[in-house]
Structures are given as C-alpha cells and as structure tokens.
Design an enzyme around this catalytic site. Structure first.
Site, short mmCIF file in Angstrom:
data_model
loop_
_atom_site.label_atom_id
_atom_site.label_comp_id
_atom_site.label_asym_id
_atom_site.label_seq_id
_atom_site.Cartn_x
_atom_site.Cartn_y
_atom_site.Cartn_z
N ALA A 69 -16.25 -24.27 46.52
CA ALA A 69 -17.20 -24.40 47.59
C ALA A 69 -18.65 -23.43 46.96
CB ALA A 69 -16.72 -23.16 48.57
N GLY A 112 -12.64 -24.48 46.17
CA GLY A 112 -12.66 -25.56 47.07
C GLY A 112 -12.45 -26.78 46.23
N GLU A 115 -8.73 -27.40 46.07
CA GLU A 115 -8.33 -27.92 47.46
C GLU A 115 -8.68 -29.11 47.93
OE1 GLU A 115 -10.28 -24.09 48.66
OE2 GLU A 115 -8.33 -23.50 49.27
N GLU A 135 -10.64 -17.88 43.47
CA GLU A 135 -11.33 -17.02 44.61
C GLU A 135 -11.04 -15.68 44.51
OE1 GLU A 135 -9.75 -19.77 45.15
OE2 GLU A 135 -10.64 -21.19 46.30
N1 CO8 Z 1 -21.37 -22.51 43.69
C1 CO8 Z 1 -22.58 -22.58 43.37
N2 CO8 Z 1 -22.97 -22.82 42.17
C2 CO8 Z 1 -22.20 -23.06 41.44
C3 CO8 Z 1 -20.63 -23.06 41.53
C4 CO8 Z 1 -20.31 -22.86 42.71
N3 CO8 Z 1 -18.99 -22.77 42.95
N4 CO8 Z 1 -20.12 -23.48 40.30
C5 CO8 Z 1 -21.13 -23.66 39.39
N5 CO8 Z 1 -22.38 -23.53 39.79
C6 CO8 Z 1 -23.73 -23.77 39.23
C7 CO8 Z 1 -24.11 -22.36 38.50
O1 CO8 Z 1 -24.52 -21.36 39.26
C8 CO8 Z 1 -25.01 -22.89 37.46
O2 CO8 Z 1 -26.28 -23.03 38.23
P1 CO8 Z 1 -27.69 -22.54 37.68
O3 CO8 Z 1 -27.74 -23.70 36.57
O4 CO8 Z 1 -28.67 -22.49 38.79
O5 CO8 Z 1 -27.52 -21.15 37.27
C9 CO8 Z 1 -24.66 -24.39 37.53
O6 CO8 Z 1 -23.70 -24.48 38.69
C10 CO8 Z 1 -24.11 -24.65 35.93
O7 CO8 Z 1 -22.84 -23.56 35.96
P2 CO8 Z 1 -22.51 -22.71 34.77
O8 CO8 Z 1 -23.80 -22.45 34.08
O9 CO8 Z 1 -21.59 -21.54 35.22
O10 CO8 Z 1 -21.85 -23.75 33.89
P3 CO8 Z 1 -20.41 -23.25 32.85
O11 CO8 Z 1 -20.16 -24.38 32.15
O12 CO8 Z 1 -21.03 -22.18 32.12
O13 CO8 Z 1 -19.40 -22.62 33.59
C11 CO8 Z 1 -17.65 -22.79 35.56
C12 CO8 Z 1 -18.57 -23.76 34.40
C13 CO8 Z 1 -16.56 -21.94 34.77
C14 CO8 Z 1 -17.04 -23.60 36.50
C15 CO8 Z 1 -18.64 -21.90 36.35
O14 CO8 Z 1 -19.60 -22.47 36.81
C16 CO8 Z 1 -18.08 -21.11 37.48
O15 CO8 Z 1 -17.10 -20.37 37.26
N6 CO8 Z 1 -17.95 -21.50 38.67
C17 CO8 Z 1 -17.43 -20.97 39.74
C18 CO8 Z 1 -16.09 -21.38 40.02
C19 CO8 Z 1 -15.32 -20.60 41.25
O16 CO8 Z 1 -15.41 -19.46 41.37
N7 CO8 Z 1 -15.13 -21.48 42.08
C20 CO8 Z 1 -14.68 -21.03 43.44
C21 CO8 Z 1 -15.43 -20.86 44.49
S1 CO8 Z 1 -14.86 -20.27 46.15
C22 CO8 Z 1 -14.17 -21.40 46.69
O17 CO8 Z 1 -14.25 -22.32 46.13
C23 CO8 Z 1 -13.64 -20.99 48.08
C24 CO8 Z 1 -13.28 -22.20 48.83
C25 CO8 Z 1 -13.01 -21.65 50.18
C26 CO8 Z 1 -12.71 -22.88 51.19
C27 CO8 Z 1 -12.60 -22.09 52.68
C28 CO8 Z 1 -12.72 -23.22 53.89
C29 CO8 Z 1 -12.37 -22.79 55.01
#
Ligand code: CO8
Length: 262
Positions: A69, A112, A115, A135
């Site tokens: 998400a 997400g 999921e 999460e």
């Molecule tokens: N949300 C927003 N932006 C994101 C997300 C995300 N989940 N993941 C990556 N991005 C963005 C980064 O912020 C970055 O943006 P910017 O260039 O502007 O800084 C761009 O994408 C590229 O990402 P990275 O530079 O971080 O890329 P890396 O290759 O260094 O890392 C990773 C890749 C490991 C995937 C890293 O991006 C990361 O850890 N992302 C977050 C993963 C995460 O925590 N996901 C869970 C999110 S919470 C969730 O999904 C809850 C769902 C609940 C649903 C509920 C329904 C009712």
C-alpha cells in the site's frame, strides 16, 4: 471505461480470451494508492461483462509486482477517518471477481502487494520474486488478508514468523510452502507463462470454469461437509448446461468440444 482512461495500470489482450492488467507506477514500485486500486476495480468490472474474456493475468514490472500500500498516502491518516471511511475496503472487490485471475509475480510483492497476489486464483513466480508482510516494521499489521490468506496458504508457524518478524521470503520458499503454484525457470518470462495458463483456462467452458472457481473458493469458507455438498450441487447444476452435453458428447465421439459457454 477504455484502457486509455487509466493512469496507473495498462490493460491489454496478450492472447485470445485473455486480458492482462499491468500495474504501472514504476517510480513508486507499483505502490498501491487509491487511484491504482480504483482503476483495477474499474478494469475488472469491464472485463466481468466482456464475454470474450475468459481469464485475466495480473502483473507488475520486473522489479516490483507491488511494494505494498502507498505508505506516503497513508502516513498522516487518523483513526476516525480510516474507520468512518472504511479505508481500503474497496480492495475486497477483486476477490469477488468471478473469472480466474492469474498473478505473475516478479520482484517485490510486499505488504498489500503480497495480499493482492493472494487475492488472485493462481500465483506464478519468477525466481526474482520476493514476498513479505513487512507491516510490523511500520508499526501496523497486514490489513488486506496477510494474517488470513497467508495463514491458510502456508500454515500458522510460518505465517506467524513472517508477520511477526516482517522478514521477506523468496520465490523458492513461497514455492516450497505452497503459496505459489510454481516458480518459472530462470530465463523464462513469468508473464508469458501466466498468459499460457490463462489462455488454457480461457479455452474451457466459461460456465464450468466459473463453477470450478466457486467450488475451490468455498473450501476456504465452508466446513468439509458443507463444501462437499456445494460441490455436488454445482456438479449437478452443470448438467443443465449445453457445455456439459457438448463436452461429454465430444469425448464419446473422439471430437474436440466447441464450447458455447452456456
Ligand atoms: N509506498 C509508497 N512509496 C513506496 C513504497 C510504498 N509501499 N515502496 C516503495 N516506494 C517508493 C519509494 O519511496 C521510492 O520513492 P522515491 O524515489 O520518491 O524516494 C521509490 O518507490 C523506489 O523505492 P526505493 O528507493 O525504496 O527502492 P529500493 O530498491 O531501495 O527498495 C523496497 C525497494 C525494499 C521494496 C523498499 O522500497 C521498501 O521497503 N518499500 C516499502 C515496503 C513496505 O513496507 N510495504 C508494506 C506497505 S504497508 C501495506 O502494504 C499495508 C497494506 C494494508 C492494506 C489494508 C487494507 C484494509
């Protein structure tokens, strides 16, 4: 709406009877914001009434199926707002879609994203796929099936480890644990493979496919006795279709069936 109206997904027809939805927010690793999810729902609504479509492939990019998400969209939200507005409730629409959806996962399928893959009917993974429910690292828990579908798929101890530690797991682990149906060999495109599976599904009787999906899904909702009862009733009902007559007659006459999807 036509695929031209979308900003965060691409919709294409890679093979007869197969529609492909490609998540397309490359700069955010396909983070699932509300626009993207509303577009998935809109696309599926269109496909659900399109008789030419027998199955759907859902995929992302090589680097990310979806990194979760959109954290930036969520971070400042307050309880009253998410509760009163039932934040992310629209995510459930996809799981009510009645045609099969094959997820083709390369790269990150986190939070997400994992999921979303689990809401699909079949998951195929490339060797680069990375799954996880991180999460807990954000001070929250999975909210769209990560504590439920993952537990059903891989069992309590593994699901607990993944959800409590937030560690990622590999395509290989996902395959050994039964979360994905298989890992496509190195050098082979997971999307091509998913299109092949979807094409095969689309070549069957649509009405039988729909009943089959309903039957398998009921295994997650009903007791064994209720599920077996539903299955037998669905089986009986198919004798009211043309395709049952066509399929069985073709077998007896050593012909290929020509489905009418009725
Ligand atoms: N949300 C927003 N932006 C994101 C997300 C995300 N989940 N993941 C990556 N991005 C963005 C980064 O912020 C970055 O943006 P910017 O260039 O502007 O800084 C761009 O994408 C590229 O990402 P990275 O530079 O971080 O890329 P890396 O290759 O260094 O890392 C990773 C890749 C490991 C995937 C890293 O991006 C990361 O850890 N992302 C977050 C993963 C995460 O925590 N996901 C869970 C999110 S919470 C969730 O999904 C809850 C769902 C609940 C649903 C509920 C329904 C009712």
């Amino acid at each position: 709406s036509s695929s031209g109206d979308y900003t965060s997904i691409l919709v294409s027809t890679p093979a007869p009877g197969v529609s492909q939805i490609t998540l397309n927010r490359p700069k955010a690793l396909n983070a699932l914001n509300s626009t993207l999810f509303h577009e998935i729902n809109a696309a599926l609504r269109t496909l659900s009434t399109d008789d030419s479509v027998g199955a759907v492939v859902l995929t992302g990019s090589d680097k990310a199926f979806a990194a979760g998400a959109d954290i930036k969209e969520m971070k400042d939200k307050q309880f009253a707002e998410v509760y009163a507005g039932d934040f992310l409730a629209h995510w459930t629409e996809l799981s009510g879609f009645r045609k099969p959806i094959i997820a083709a996962v390369s790269g990150y399928a986190l939070g997400g994203g994992c999921e979303l893959a689990m809401m699909c009917d079949v998951i195929l993974a490339s060797p680069t796929a990375v799954f996880g429910q991180p999460e807990i690292n954000l001070g929250v828990i999975p909210g769209a099936g990560g504590t439920q579908r993952l537990t059903h798929a891989i069992g309590k101890s593994r699901a607990m480890e993944i959800v409590l530690t937030g560690r990622n797991f590999s395509a290989q682990e996902a395959s050994e644990w039964g979360l994905v149906s298989r890992v496509v060999p190195e050098g082979q495109s997971v999307v091509d493979e998913a299109v092949k599976v979807a094409g095969k599904v689309a070549s069957k009787s649509r009405i039988a496919v729909q009943a089959a999906k309903e039957g398998v899904n009921s295994a997650y909702e009903l007791s064994l006795a209720q599920g077996l009862h539903l299955e037998r009733r669905l089986f009986h009902q198919l004798f009211a279709t043309n395709d049952q007559k066509i399929g069985m007659k073709a077998f007896a006459e050593k012909q290929k069936p020509k489905w009418t999807h009725s």
